[in-house]
Design a protein around this motif. Sequence first.
Motif, PDB file in Angstrom:
ATOM      1  N   CYS B  36       0.723  -1.145   0.038  1.00  0.00           N
ATOM      2  CA  CYS B  36      -0.093   0.029   0.037  1.00  0.00           C
ATOM      3  C   CYS B  36       0.713   1.224  -0.074  1.00  0.00           C
ATOM      4  O   CYS B  36       0.294   2.370   0.433  1.00  0.00           O
ATOM      5  CB  CYS B  36      -0.955  -0.116   1.173  1.00  0.00           C
ATOM      6  SG  CYS B  36      -0.158  -0.166   2.719  1.00  0.00           S
ATOM      7  N   GLU B  42       3.632   6.636   9.669  1.00  0.00           N
ATOM      8  CA  GLU B  42       2.301   6.758   9.512  1.00  0.00           C
ATOM      9  C   GLU B  42       1.534   5.855  10.670  1.00  0.00           C
ATOM     10  O   GLU B  42       0.437   6.243  10.943  1.00  0.00           O
ATOM     11  CB  GLU B  42       1.470   6.890   8.364  1.00  0.00           C
ATOM     12  CG  GLU B  42       2.329   7.565   7.178  1.00  0.00           C
ATOM     13  CD  GLU B  42       3.435   6.524   6.574  1.00  0.00           C
ATOM     14  OE1 GLU B  42       4.200   5.878   7.020  1.00  0.00           O
ATOM     15  OE2 GLU B  42       3.350   6.568   5.146  1.00  0.00           O
ATOM     16  N   ASP B 106      -5.353   6.268  12.948  1.00  0.00           N
ATOM     17  CA  ASP B 106      -5.878   6.036  11.677  1.00  0.00           C
ATOM     18  C   ASP B 106      -5.278   4.897  10.884  1.00  0.00           C
ATOM     19  O   ASP B 106      -5.898   4.268   9.953  1.00  0.00           O
ATOM     20  CB  ASP B 106      -5.310   7.447  10.780  1.00  0.00           C
ATOM     21  CG  ASP B 106      -6.063   8.515  11.500  1.00  0.00           C
ATOM     22  OD1 ASP B 106      -7.152   8.533  11.795  1.00  0.00           O
ATOM     23  OD2 ASP B 106      -5.359   9.706  11.132  1.00  0.00           O
ATOM     24  N   GLU B 222     -11.684   4.765   6.697  1.00  0.00           N
ATOM     25  CA  GLU B 222     -12.035   4.691   4.970  1.00  0.00           C
ATOM     26  C   GLU B 222     -11.653   5.905   4.722  1.00  0.00           C
ATOM     27  O   GLU B 222     -11.520   6.019   3.306  1.00  0.00           O
ATOM     28  CB  GLU B 222     -13.650   4.425   5.023  1.00  0.00           C
ATOM     29  CG  GLU B 222     -14.548   5.357   5.715  1.00  0.00           C
ATOM     30  CD  GLU B 222     -15.764   5.145   5.444  1.00  0.00           C
ATOM     31  OE1 GLU B 222     -16.318   4.549   4.462  1.00  0.00           O
ATOM     32  OE2 GLU B 222     -16.716   5.417   6.560  1.00  0.00           O
ATOM     33  N   ASN B 223     -11.483   7.111   5.681  1.00  0.00           N
ATOM     34  CA  ASN B 223     -11.244   8.379   5.069  1.00  0.00           C
ATOM     35  C   ASN B 223      -9.841   8.416   4.127  1.00  0.00           C
ATOM     36  O   ASN B 223      -9.803   9.323   3.352  1.00  0.00           O
ATOM     37  CB  ASN B 223     -11.454   9.482   5.921  1.00  0.00           C
ATOM     38  CG  ASN B 223     -12.996   9.440   6.601  1.00  0.00           C
ATOM     39  OD1 ASN B 223     -13.755   9.011   6.187  1.00  0.00           O
ATOM     40  ND2 ASN B 223     -12.946   9.795   7.987  1.00  0.00           N
ATOM     41  N   ILE B 224      -8.976   7.639   4.698  1.00  0.00           N
ATOM     42  CA  ILE B 224      -7.757   7.717   4.319  1.00  0.00           C
ATOM     43  C   ILE B 224      -7.358   6.511   3.468  1.00  0.00           C
ATOM     44  O   ILE B 224      -6.149   6.550   2.693  1.00  0.00           O
ATOM     45  CB  ILE B 224      -6.565   7.957   5.246  1.00  0.00           C
ATOM     46  CG1 ILE B 224      -6.751   6.879   6.132  1.00  0.00           C
ATOM     47  CG2 ILE B 224      -7.026   9.532   6.034  1.00  0.00           C
ATOM     48  CD1 ILE B 224      -5.436   7.060   6.897  1.00  0.00           C
ATOM     49  N   LYS B 226      -8.369   5.053   0.432  1.00  0.00           N
ATOM     50  CA  LYS B 226      -8.259   5.370  -0.843  1.00  0.00           C
ATOM     51  C   LYS B 226      -7.081   6.213  -1.127  1.00  0.00           C
ATOM     52  O   LYS B 226      -6.460   5.935  -2.590  1.00  0.00           O
ATOM     53  CB  LYS B 226      -9.505   6.219  -1.354  1.00  0.00           C
ATOM     54  CG  LYS B 226     -11.037   5.403  -1.727  1.00  0.00           C
ATOM     55  CD  LYS B 226     -10.792   4.731  -2.941  1.00  0.00           C
ATOM     56  CE  LYS B 226     -11.985   4.000  -3.241  1.00  0.00           C
ATOM     57  NZ  LYS B 226     -11.866   2.893  -4.494  1.00  0.00           N
ATOM     58  N   LYS B 227      -6.448   6.595  -0.304  1.00  0.00           N
ATOM     59  CA  LYS B 227      -5.345   7.478  -0.689  1.00  0.00           C
ATOM     60  C   LYS B 227      -3.854   6.525  -0.777  1.00  0.00           C
ATOM     61  O   LYS B 227      -2.858   6.722  -1.622  1.00  0.00           O
ATOM     62  CB  LYS B 227      -4.595   8.292   0.716  1.00  0.00           C
ATOM     63  CG  LYS B 227      -4.191   9.725   0.284  1.00  0.00           C
ATOM     64  CD  LYS B 227      -4.197  10.606   1.714  1.00  0.00           C
ATOM     65  CE  LYS B 227      -2.971  10.459   2.436  1.00  0.00           C
ATOM     66  NZ  LYS B 227      -3.068  11.256   3.662  1.00  0.00           N
ATOM     67  N   PHE B 228      -4.185   5.544   0.026  1.00  0.00           N
ATOM     68  CA  PHE B 228      -3.152   4.378  -0.206  1.00  0.00           C
ATOM     69  C   PHE B 228      -3.408   3.364  -0.942  1.00  0.00           C
ATOM     70  O   PHE B 228      -2.513   2.401  -1.576  1.00  0.00           O
ATOM     71  CB  PHE B 228      -2.696   3.881   1.281  1.00  0.00           C
ATOM     72  CG  PHE B 228      -2.165   4.928   2.102  1.00  0.00           C
ATOM     73  CD1 PHE B 228      -0.854   5.227   1.998  1.00  0.00           C
ATOM     74  CD2 PHE B 228      -3.030   5.478   3.000  1.00  0.00           C
ATOM     75  CE1 PHE B 228      -0.282   6.266   3.096  1.00  0.00           C
ATOM     76  CE2 PHE B 228      -2.478   6.496   4.084  1.00  0.00           C
ATOM     77  CZ  PHE B 228      -1.184   6.873   3.871  1.00  0.00           C
ATOM     78  N   CYS B 229      -4.704   3.071  -1.558  1.00  0.00           N
ATOM     79  CA  CYS B 229      -4.958   1.628  -2.072  1.00  0.00           C
ATOM     80  C   CYS B 229      -6.239   2.038  -2.987  1.00  0.00           C
ATOM     81  O   CYS B 229      -7.245   2.615  -2.440  1.00  0.00           O
ATOM     82  CB  CYS B 229      -5.217   0.978  -0.739  1.00  0.00           C
ATOM     83  SG  CYS B 229      -6.097  -0.581  -1.475  1.00  0.00           S
ATOM     84  N   ASP B 230      -6.130   1.558  -4.319  1.00  0.00           N
ATOM     85  CA  ASP B 230      -7.301   1.612  -5.089  1.00  0.00           C
ATOM     86  C   ASP B 230      -8.374   0.672  -4.713  1.00  0.00           C
ATOM     87  O   ASP B 230      -9.672   0.957  -5.087  1.00  0.00           O
ATOM     88  CB  ASP B 230      -6.731   1.105  -6.792  1.00  0.00           C
ATOM     89  CG  ASP B 230      -5.599   2.376  -7.003  1.00  0.00           C
ATOM     90  OD1 ASP B 230      -5.509   3.357  -6.497  1.00  0.00           O
ATOM     91  OD2 ASP B 230      -4.977   2.033  -7.736  1.00  0.00           O
TER      92      ASP B 230
END
Lengths: 342, 383, 117
Positions: B36, B42, B106, B222-224, B226-230
């Motif tokens: 990811c 982080e 997170d 879930e908010n973040i 998508k930032k790391f993973c499609d």
Amino acid sequence: MIGIVSYGTYIPRFRIKVEEIARIWGENPEAIKNSLGVFEKSVPDLDEDTATMAVEAGREALQRSNIPPEKIGAIFVGSESHPYAVKPTATIVGEALGVGNYYYCADLEFACKAGTAGMQFCYAMVRSGMIEYGMSIGSDTAQSKPGDALEYTAGAGACAIIIGKDPIAEIEATVSYTSDTPDFWRRDLQPYPSHGGRFTGAPAYFRHVVSAAKKLMEICGYSEKDFDYAVFHQPNAKFPQRVAGILGFGEEKIADGMLVRAIGNTYSAASLLGLAGILDVAKPDQRILLVSFGSGAGSDAFAIRVTEKILSYPRNTKVWEKVKNRVYLDYALYLKHKRMIK
Amino acid sequence: MRVAVIGVGCTEFGELWEKSFRSIFLEAGVEALEDCGIEGREIGAIYVGNMSGGKFIDQEHIAALIADHAGLAEFGIPATRVENADASGGSAFRQAYMAVASGMHDIVIAAGVEKVTDSADPMGVLSTSVDQEWERFAGANLPALYAIIARLHMHEFGTTEEDLAKVAVKNHRNAVHNPKAQLRREIKVEDVLSSEVVADPLKVLDCAPLSDGAAAVILANENIAKKFCDTPVFVDACTQASDYLALQCRKDLLTMRAVLKASREAYRIAKLEPRQIDVAEVHDSFTIAEIMAYEDLGFVKKGEGAKLVREGETEIGGKIPVNPSGGLKACGHAVGATGIRQIVELVLQLRGEAGKRQVKAEKALALNIGGTGATAVVTVLSR
Amino acid sequence: MVPLFWRKIKYRYDVVGSYCEKCGSYYYPKRELCPKCRRKGKLRDERFPDEGRVLSYTIVNGKIIAMIGLNNGARTLAEVCAEKVEIGTRVKKVFRRYGEDGDEGIIYYGTKFVPVC
């Protein structure tokens, strides 16, 4: 009136025949059976020892009498095969029987007569008022060196006797005959006993058994005619037969107690199991002569009179019935059962 | 707050003689991070499932060890070991899930690791999951207790030794297509039946092998995600339940009440019925355990578990494929890593990245069990 | 490990379990708290029946290990000393060795079962 208020017996299920042992050592089984009068012997299970058999015999004795375990004021376990050299078997038995914690307790060792020695202790303690009931157990998984003559007879079994008032069989008198006679011994830390061969006969077994029996009869004013049954320590079948002859008892008076033929010499349990065989069939007012023998040497003689109470006492399963429940082992499995191979 | 799995990593399972405890957790962790694209700092927390570092490799305090060797001690990231016998991995996943769901963190790593082959008696160590004072004293190890359950199941429901064998056959067949699996070879029913008896009626091939292995997954809110993973995979429910530790204390030996309770709660939370599950990874430490899982998860009625495997319904392509990875039986059972390894497999399945063992799935379920069922963790995942 | 064994001697040498005076349930092994009544329960030690029935069993390491349903409904897991048993075989308790701590350590005694003839 003080005497035996209950008894319990235990014989392990396994046997090895004289033939099977003779096969290993290239000996003639018929000659051995003829000279010893023993055909097979009992062998403990892999997980049995003197303590476990003592517990089983003790439980039967308690169960038959309905005596609450906590009324047992003393427990003595006589054996020459205590599982621990230091740490009493009798404490294990007391705990398993649930007798509580306030009881007199000790292990005894006097070769094959430690069980009857315990009976004398219990008798004295009941008579003195120290205890209400005492239990003496003779229990042994007798050791024998592979290839030694003892291997044909060294069996396993246990018998528990509860002594108290209002008995099924009164102990009329008891006497002991003791001397320093090294006919059979096991040195500390040695796994197997040694013995004096034919020296175990005349100066040891016969002298002690006969002397104790005669002294007892003298004290009581009895002759052999006053006894309906006799049971003697039975290292083999020949010794008790011969001593019965010396004292004037016919074969019919000892037959019911001759467990040795079927289970071998159960050492501390031997004369007590023989007594149990007789108590299993005896009637009120019959009299039994019991004479044990322990190498080293000593004999305890008892005059025992059966009472009316035996009629309401549950005597099943009889010891001769227990003998019939058996499974035969070959020599290799026998070694495993005796923990000589692991 | 919804929680997603955004990265997964897993070592090969097996007798990894060349690799140490320290090297396998690093391998799985690095794979998950790279999956990811996370740098490391982080991460809010680490939860590690490990049954018995103390007994297997004589090492406790393994969460700190892992943080250290993963270079995360530098950032002071809190690391905690979670122990629930062979449900340690599933339980660690649940702790990580709660840490994210609560809003505390997170991004959290849930990992599982076990190094069993450094020990002389791995089954003895695994058997410490049963009641030592009563079950082990009586001479029963873990296979013996499952064997007692199996015999009763056979007696009560007509399940046969062949039925049990079919579970092993199916899972071995699946493992052939799993590059991480320990036993990548097909077997026949006769092979199972003629293999050495471990605890009658269970035979060697009814039992999962004990394996070295590690697995790691990264959870994010879930908010973040998508930032790391499609292709985030969402955790719809993650529940856990307990039962009496010793079999003798349970009224019904043929129902794992912890499985029943955890799964029913998971279905309620995820708002679905058992029949809506498209694929499952269940705890088949012994073949009978998979048949019991069918029943206790509600895939079939109690007593009818064997029917599912007889009719091929749990094979890939069947109505409800179970253990496409090969399960514990053939992928291997790296004890504390197993619960995480199950999640890794289901994430790959839901992403459509499972290769030749791919199942068409929207909803997936993992069941991780401790010992003979005193702990059960059920996780429901969806795309 | 000696104290660990010693503490349980009473409950292993004989089948002594717990009885809840409040709800009438029997528990083996002994419990400190009744799972039904919890803190309101009143548990006391009780000697359980000598006999029971084999509910299920396995053979492991050459030994028969069985789940035994005692006549009061409680269950115990124990070794059965027999060549073979079946589900339903009636058994009774016996006192046997379970093992020993090497050649020098203590001997572990406990309750096993044998088929009732």
